[in-house]
Design a protein around this motif. Structure first.
Motif, short mmCIF file in Angstrom:
data_model
loop_
_atom_site.label_atom_id
_atom_site.label_comp_id
_atom_site.label_asym_id
_atom_site.label_seq_id
_atom_site.Cartn_x
_atom_site.Cartn_y
_atom_site.Cartn_z
N SER A 135 3.04 -5.99 1.53
CA SER A 135 3.19 -4.72 0.76
C SER A 135 3.32 -3.50 1.36
O SER A 135 2.75 -3.09 2.49
N GLU A 191 2.32 0.44 -2.69
CA GLU A 191 3.41 0.61 -3.38
C GLU A 191 3.20 -0.43 -4.95
O GLU A 191 3.08 -1.33 -4.84
N GLY A 192 3.36 0.35 -5.73
CA GLY A 192 3.21 -0.27 -7.20
C GLY A 192 1.77 -0.50 -7.74
O GLY A 192 1.49 -1.15 -8.88
N ARG A 203 -1.69 0.27 -9.48
CA ARG A 203 -2.26 1.31 -10.50
C ARG A 203 -3.88 1.50 -10.38
O ARG A 203 -4.52 0.48 -10.55
N LYS A 231 7.76 7.96 -7.58
CA LYS A 231 7.34 7.13 -6.80
C LYS A 231 5.79 7.00 -6.92
O LYS A 231 5.23 5.64 -7.00
N PHE A 233 5.85 2.00 -15.28
CA PHE A 233 5.48 0.90 -14.42
C PHE A 233 6.71 0.16 -14.16
O PHE A 233 6.50 -0.72 -12.91
N VAL A 260 8.33 0.22 -10.37
CA VAL A 260 7.35 0.13 -9.45
C VAL A 260 6.78 1.47 -8.86
O VAL A 260 6.79 1.70 -7.91
N THR A 309 3.63 3.79 -8.19
CA THR A 309 2.16 3.82 -7.77
C THR A 309 1.41 5.01 -8.60
O THR A 309 1.83 5.97 -8.80
#
Length: 263
Positions: free
Chosen positions: A2, A54-55, A57, A169, A196, A199, A201
């Protein structure tokens, strides 16, 4: 493997709180020149080490004064940390104090362009997105009314509509999904959830644990400026619930003790 969106290395944020009352700017400078001002050091954040993929939540949990909003402002670049470093990979959309950049003498229409410029949007971009912003804000004919006549909810709705018109982003949310009426809150949450798909964050502060569980896959707990734990939402939430339970029990014991003392 990741990709990292945000990396914090030994981040600390210190504020100097004045010990004495200063009644005027003149008195402040005189005392400062004579080295008569005394301060108490307050560390809102201390030795925060954190890597966010990254991505992810991430829900930021903690009681009042834990350092949640300060952490968001450090990551957004509003505050420069007293110590440590912050690495960010990607365009950030910070939704911290919605409408804080509005000029109250200007109309909603004029503030769309003003606030958009503050957020780094070009006039051409705002021209293209103007109708979308107004429609989402639900302000209708009030868009040509000076913002000084808006309620706090109307200002927040307009600020949210402008700030979320891009696809960033990294999205930073500080209690902004609690603005407006119930209908607009649901609409705002759906808007964030639709982002979302790109992708994005997300760093999210909310007093609603149910909302954090709904929107986030990770969570962290802050307590008096220190990171207690960070991990999957299912692991961290029970720890926070236990922490809240302990705090409530402690308050109840203190209240009972005070009651007995008064009697």
């Amino acid at each position: 493997m990741s990709k990292k969106a945000i990396v914090l290395n030994h981040v600390g944020m210190k504020f100097n709180l004045s010990k004495e009352k200063v009644d005027s700017l003149k008195e402040y400078f005189i005392k400062a020149f004579r080295h008569e001002l005394k301060y108490n050091e307050f560390w809102a954040l201390k030795d925060i080490n954190l890597s966010i993929n990254e991505g992810d939540r991430v829900g930021i949990l903690g009681l009042n004064g834990a350092g949640k909003s300060t952490l968001l402002k450090v990551i957004a670049g509003v505050f420069k940390p007293t110590e440590g470093t912050v690495e960010k990979h990607g365009k950030i959309a910070p939704l911290l104090e919605l409408g804080a950049g509005f000029d109250k003498q200007y109309t909603g229409r004029e503030n769309i362009y003003l606030y958009g410029a503050v957020l780094g949007y070009s006039k051409k971009f705002i021209d293209e997105k103007y109708d979308e912003i107004v429609e989402f804000s639900e302000l209708g004919e009030f868009i040509d009314v000076p913002v000084k006549n808006y309620s706090s909810g109307m200002r927040s709705r307009l600020g949210f509509s402008i700030a979320t018109v891009v696809s960033p982003k990294i999205l930073i949310l500080d209690e902004v999904l609690s603005v407006g009426d119930a209908k607009f809150r649901r609409k705002s949450e759906q808007k964030v959830m639709s982002m979302f798909d790109d992708v994005v964050t997300v760093l999210f502060v909310s007093h609603s644990l149910a909302q954090v569980k709904r929107l986030c896959n990770k969570a962290m707990i802050l307590d008096h400026g220190r990171l207690v734990t960070y991990g999957d939402i299912e692991t961290v939430v029970p720890v926070y619930q236990e922490m809240i339970g302990e705090k409530k029990s402690e308050k109840a014991r203190k209240k009972k003790a005070r009651s007995k003392t008064i009697q």
